[in-house]
Write a protein that holds these residues in place. Structure first.
Motif, PDB file in Angstrom:
ATOM      1  N   GLU A 143       0.800  -1.221   0.000  1.00 43.18           N
ATOM      2  CA  GLU A 143       0.000   0.000   0.000  1.00 43.18           C
ATOM      3  C   GLU A 143       0.837   1.276   0.000  1.00 43.18           C
ATOM      4  O   GLU A 143       0.433   2.294  -0.575  1.00 43.18           O
ATOM      5  CB  GLU A 143      -0.949   0.008   1.206  1.00 43.18           C
ATOM      6  N   LEU A 144       2.000   1.231   0.634  1.00 40.96           N
ATOM      7  CA  LEU A 144       2.806   2.441   0.772  1.00 40.96           C
ATOM      8  C   LEU A 144       3.878   2.584  -0.298  1.00 40.96           C
ATOM      9  O   LEU A 144       4.409   3.684  -0.506  1.00 40.96           O
ATOM     10  CB  LEU A 144       3.469   2.470   2.155  1.00 40.96           C
ATOM     11  N   VAL A 145       4.208   1.479  -0.973  1.00 37.01           N
ATOM     12  CA  VAL A 145       5.303   1.515  -1.949  1.00 37.01           C
ATOM     13  C   VAL A 145       4.858   1.011  -3.320  1.00 37.01           C
ATOM     14  O   VAL A 145       4.875   1.750  -4.308  1.00 37.01           O
ATOM     15  CB  VAL A 145       6.511   0.683  -1.453  1.00 37.01           C
ATOM     16  N   ALA A 146       4.457  -0.247  -3.385  1.00 36.33           N
ATOM     17  CA  ALA A 146       4.214  -0.863  -4.689  1.00 36.33           C
ATOM     18  C   ALA A 146       3.045  -0.226  -5.434  1.00 36.33           C
ATOM     19  O   ALA A 146       3.160   0.124  -6.619  1.00 36.33           O
ATOM     20  CB  ALA A 146       3.975  -2.366  -4.525  1.00 36.33           C
ATOM     21  N   ARG A 147       1.915  -0.071  -4.740  1.00 37.10           N
ATOM     22  CA  ARG A 147       0.742   0.457  -5.441  1.00 37.10           C
ATOM     23  C   ARG A 147       0.936   1.920  -5.889  1.00 37.10           C
ATOM     24  O   ARG A 147       0.583   2.266  -7.022  1.00 37.10           O
ATOM     25  CB  ARG A 147      -0.511   0.310  -4.570  1.00 37.10           C
ATOM     26  N   PRO A 148       1.513   2.790  -5.070  1.00 38.63           N
ATOM     27  CA  PRO A 148       1.787   4.147  -5.573  1.00 38.63           C
ATOM     28  C   PRO A 148       2.748   4.153  -6.763  1.00 38.63           C
ATOM     29  O   PRO A 148       2.570   4.927  -7.710  1.00 38.63           O
ATOM     30  CB  PRO A 148       2.386   4.857  -4.348  1.00 38.63           C
ATOM     31  N   TRP A 149       3.779   3.287  -6.735  1.00 32.42           N
ATOM     32  CA  TRP A 149       4.716   3.232  -7.865  1.00 32.42           C
ATOM     33  C   TRP A 149       3.992   2.797  -9.136  1.00 32.42           C
ATOM     34  O   TRP A 149       4.198   3.382 -10.212  1.00 32.42           O
ATOM     35  CB  TRP A 149       5.857   2.265  -7.547  1.00 32.42           C
ATOM     36  N   LEU A 150       3.135   1.788  -9.037  1.00 38.15           N
ATOM     37  CA  LEU A 150       2.383   1.328 -10.204  1.00 38.15           C
ATOM     38  C   LEU A 150       1.470   2.430 -10.732  1.00 38.15           C
ATOM     39  O   LEU A 150       1.327   2.610 -11.944  1.00 38.15           O
ATOM     40  CB  LEU A 150       1.570   0.084  -9.860  1.00 38.15           C
ATOM     41  N   ALA A 151       0.843   3.160  -9.826  1.00 36.09           N
ATOM     42  CA  ALA A 151      -0.034   4.252 -10.250  1.00 36.09           C
ATOM     43  C   ALA A 151       0.733   5.292 -11.065  1.00 36.09           C
ATOM     44  O   ALA A 151       0.217   5.843 -12.043  1.00 36.09           O
ATOM     45  CB  ALA A 151      -0.686   4.906  -9.035  1.00 36.09           C
ATOM     46  N   LEU A 152       1.977   5.527 -10.693  1.00 37.23           N
ATOM     47  CA  LEU A 152       2.784   6.533 -11.380  1.00 37.23           C
ATOM     48  C   LEU A 152       3.393   6.021 -12.678  1.00 37.23           C
ATOM     49  O   LEU A 152       3.484   6.768 -13.668  1.00 37.23           O
ATOM     50  CB  LEU A 152       3.912   7.011 -10.453  1.00 37.23           C
TER      51      LEU A 152
END
Length: 322
Positions: free
Chosen positions: A171-180
Motif C-alpha cells: 500500500e505504501l510503496v508498490a501500489r503508488p509506484w504502479l499508479a505513477l
C-alpha cells in the motif's frame, strides 16, 4: 479484479486439472529461512494431496530451497518428503547472496517443471487449494504466463494474536509506484503476494532481483512482454502469516523500489548480484537518535536460460523428481 481473468480457487478441482495437465510437468517450490515450525506442514499437505509415487499426480516435485537457516528447517522439510537444497550449495561456482529472490532464481537450476508454483514456508492458515488455484489459469489458458494470488491477509503478532491486515509495503510503496509508472497494472490486487505461479519458459527469460523485489519484477516483466493479458489473478481466500517488524519493512521497500525502477531504466546500484545500497534508519540511543545503516541487496541475477547447467546436474535433477 483486473488482470487477464479473475479466478477463484474453488473453480477447479485437482482431478479436473489433472485431466488438463497432459504431458506438462509441475514443480512446487517452497523458499524457506528459519521456518522449522511451519515448513513441514506445508510440504506434507502438498505431497499428500498432489504427489503420486508413480509420478502421475498433479505435482511432480516439491522442492524446498533453504536460505541459510540457523534452525532445523532443512531437516524437517526433508523428513516431510521434500527434496531440499541449500541455496548456497546450488551451483557454488555462481556464488551466493542472501535473499528470497536468490532462492527462487537458484530453484530454476534444480527443478524441471514446465510450470512452477511458489508457496511460502511460513503459512499458518491456508489450504492446498492454493496450489490448484495457482496452477489452474496456466493449465486452462495458454495466454496466461503469470498467476498472482489474491487473499485476505490477517497478520499474527509475537503472541499469536491476530492484528492488522498485512500488505503495508504494497500500500505504501508498490501500489503508488504502479499508479505513477504502470497504471495498466492498477487492477492487480496484491502485486507483492508471495504465492504465484509462472511458466518456466517465461521465468527463465527474466532477470531476477536477489531480494524481495522478485515479485514486483516478475509482474512488471510479464506485463512489459506479454501485456495484461498474460497475467491472471486467483482468489485463494485467506492467508495468515507472521508479523514483520516495522523496521524490516524499509529493507523490503528498498528492494521493491530498486527492482521496479530498474524496469523503467533507472538503475540504483549496480546490476551485479552482490550490489547493495545503504539504508539509514534511526533509533533512540544513549546520545539521542542514532543512525542504523544496513547494506541492502539490490542486485539481480541474469536470466536463467543464459546459465549453462552441467549435464550431471540436469541428470541429478530429473532423477530426484518426485
Amino acid at each position: 479484479m483486473g488482470g487477464h481473468t479473475a479466478y477463484r480457487a474453488s473453480d477447479w478441482s485437482a482431478e479436473a486439472l489433472l485431466e488438463r495437465k497432459g504431458d506438462r510437468t509441475v514443480s512446487v517450490v517452497v523458499p524457506a529461512k528459519d521456518e522449522e515450525s511451519t515448513v513441514a506442514a506445508v510440504v506434507q499437505r502438498i505431497i499428500t494431496d498432489f504427489v503420486r509415487p508413480d509420478g502421475g499426480g498433479l505435482v511432480d516435485e516439491v522442492v524446498v530451497i533453504d536460505s541459510d537457516s540457523t534452525d532445523r528447517t532443512a531437516q524437517v522439510a526433508r523428513e516431510a518428503g521434500a527434496v531440499v537444497h541449500s541455496a548456497k550449495a546450488i551451483r557454488p561456482d555462481l556464488g551466493s547472496v542472501p535473499g528470497k529472490g536468490e532462492a527462487l532464481w537458484k530453484s530454476q537450476l534444480v527443478t524441471s517443471g514446465d510450470l512452477v508454483a511458489f508457496v511460502d514456508a511460513d503459512l499458518v492458515d491456508w489450504g492446498t487449494h492454493f496450489v490448484t488455484g495457482l496452477l489452474a489459469p496456466l493449465l486452462v489458458d495458454d495466454d496466461v504466463q503469470l498467476v498472482k494470488a489474491v487473499y485476505d491477509r490477517p497478520m499474527i503478532d509475537a503472541t499469536g494474536r491476530e492484528e492488522e491486515t498485512g500488505g503495508r509495503v504494497t500500500e505504501l510503496v508498490a501500489r503508488p509506484w504502479l499508479a505513477l509508472h504502470r497504471p495498466g497494472l492498477a487492477g492487480i490486487v496484491q502485486p507483492l503476494s508471495g504465492e504465484w505461479a509462472i511458466r518456466r519458459e517465461a521465468f527463465e527469460s527474466y532477470a531476477v532481483p536477489v531480494g524481495y523485489g522478485v515479485e514486483i519484477a516478475a509482474l512488471l516483466d510479464t506485463f512489459d512482454r506479454f501485456g495484461v493479458e498474460g497475467i491472471a489473478q486467483v482468489d485463494l481466500g485467506r492467508r495468515t502469516h507472521r508479523h514483520h517488524r516495522h523496521d524490516t519493512l524499509g529493507l523490503m521497500a528498498v528492494q521493491v523500489l530498486a527492482a521496479a525502477d530498474r524496469r523503467r531504466g533507472v538503475t540504483t546500484g549496480g546490476a551485479d548480484p552482490e550490489s547493495t545500497v545503504a539504508l539509514t534508519q534511526y533509533a533512540r540511543g544513549a546520545e539521542g537518535f542514532e543512525p542504523l545503516v544496513t547494506e541492502v541487496g539490490t542486485g539481480e541475477r541474469p536470466p536463467a536460460h543464459t546459465v549453462r547447467m552441467p549435464a550431471h546436474a540436469e541428470r541429478g535433477t530429473r532423477a530426484g523428481r518426485r
